[in-house]
Design a protein around this motif. Structure first.
Motif, short mmCIF file in Angstrom:
data_model
loop_
_atom_site.label_atom_id
_atom_site.label_comp_id
_atom_site.label_asym_id
_atom_site.label_seq_id
_atom_site.Cartn_x
_atom_site.Cartn_y
_atom_site.Cartn_z
N LEU A 10 1.36 4.19 9.31
CA LEU A 10 0.38 4.00 10.37
C LEU A 10 -1.04 4.10 9.81
O LEU A 10 -1.90 3.27 10.13
N ASN A 11 -1.29 5.10 8.97
CA ASN A 11 -2.60 5.22 8.33
C ASN A 11 -2.90 3.99 7.49
O ASN A 11 -4.04 3.50 7.48
N ASP A 12 -1.90 3.52 6.76
CA ASP A 12 -2.07 2.32 5.94
C ASP A 12 -2.44 1.13 6.80
O ASP A 12 -3.37 0.38 6.49
N CYS A 13 -1.72 0.96 7.90
CA CYS A 13 -1.96 -0.17 8.79
C CYS A 13 -3.36 -0.12 9.38
O CYS A 13 -4.07 -1.14 9.42
N LEU A 14 -3.80 1.04 9.82
CA LEU A 14 -5.14 1.18 10.39
C LEU A 14 -6.23 0.93 9.35
O LEU A 14 -7.23 0.27 9.63
N THR A 15 -6.02 1.43 8.15
CA THR A 15 -6.98 1.21 7.06
C THR A 15 -7.10 -0.27 6.75
O THR A 15 -8.21 -0.80 6.63
N ILE A 16 -5.97 -0.94 6.65
CA ILE A 16 -5.96 -2.37 6.34
C ILE A 16 -6.59 -3.17 7.49
O ILE A 16 -7.34 -4.11 7.24
N PHE A 17 -6.30 -2.80 8.71
CA PHE A 17 -6.80 -3.54 9.86
C PHE A 17 -8.32 -3.41 10.01
O PHE A 17 -9.02 -4.38 10.27
N PHE A 18 -8.84 -2.19 9.84
CA PHE A 18 -10.25 -1.96 10.10
C PHE A 18 -11.15 -2.13 8.87
O PHE A 18 -12.36 -2.34 9.03
N CYS A 19 -10.60 -2.03 7.68
CA CYS A 19 -11.43 -2.16 6.47
C CYS A 19 -10.63 -2.83 5.35
O CYS A 19 -10.37 -2.23 4.30
N ILE A 67 -0.68 11.22 -0.37
CA ILE A 67 -0.20 11.58 0.96
C ILE A 67 -0.71 10.53 1.95
O ILE A 67 -1.86 10.11 1.90
N GLY A 68 0.16 10.13 2.87
CA GLY A 68 -0.23 9.16 3.89
C GLY A 68 0.98 8.67 4.65
O GLY A 68 2.12 9.02 4.33
N THR A 69 0.73 7.82 5.63
CA THR A 69 1.80 7.27 6.45
C THR A 69 1.60 5.76 6.59
O THR A 69 0.49 5.27 6.39
N ARG A 98 0.84 -1.21 0.00
CA ARG A 98 0.00 0.00 0.00
C ARG A 98 0.87 1.25 0.00
O ARG A 98 0.58 2.23 -0.68
N GLY A 99 1.97 1.22 0.75
CA GLY A 99 2.89 2.35 0.78
C GLY A 99 3.52 2.62 -0.58
O GLY A 99 3.65 3.77 -1.00
N LYS A 100 3.89 1.55 -1.28
CA LYS A 100 4.48 1.72 -2.61
C LYS A 100 3.46 2.23 -3.61
O LYS A 100 3.79 3.02 -4.50
N ILE A 101 2.22 1.79 -3.48
CA ILE A 101 1.16 2.30 -4.35
C ILE A 101 0.98 3.80 -4.11
O ILE A 101 0.89 4.59 -5.05
N ARG A 102 0.96 4.19 -2.83
CA ARG A 102 0.85 5.62 -2.50
C ARG A 102 2.01 6.41 -3.07
O ARG A 102 1.83 7.47 -3.65
#
Length: 112
Positions: free
Chosen positions: A79-88, A75-77, A65-69
């Motif tokens: 941590l945001n990626d991890c939370l997005t993946i974990f919750f949705c 823009i993102g981090t 996800r980070g490489k896609i971004r």
């Protein structure tokens, strides 16, 4: 491709591309592997299998996800990626699939 630092498709716009949506919800390992291969992160088969390995799948997914971004200028981090993946996770997977589909110059899924 995103010009303003945002994803081309929102997290809950899964139905923007119905084929990616269906694949993401019924065979997520395939979309996960395709996304990884499109950004040059490995083969579709290997990354598809990684999807089923707890902890390793989360680490690899955050990386992908980070490489896609990065490639899309979003823009993102991590941590945001991890939370997005974990919750949705399935919405995130569909979002990533739609994003890599629209990036010119990335590796193609076609084989010679």
């Amino acid at each position: 491709m995103s010009n303003d630092g945002n994803w081309t498709h929102g997290l809950f716009n899964c139905f923007d591309d119905i084929s990616i949506c269906i694949l993401s919800y019924f065979v997520p390992c395939v979309v996960f592997g395709q996304n990884a291969e499109k950004i040059g992160e490995g083969s579709c088969l290997v990354c598809g299998l990684v999807y089923f390995v707890p902890i390793l799948n989360l680490i690899e997914w955050v990386n992908i996800r980070g490489k896609i971004r990065e490639n899309s200028g979003i823009i993102g981090t991590p941590l945001n990626d991890c939370l997005t993946i974990f919750f949705c996770p399935l919405c995130a997977l569909a979002q990533e699939g739609m994003e890599v589909k629209g990036i010119p110059g990335l590796m193609s899924m076609s084989r010679s």
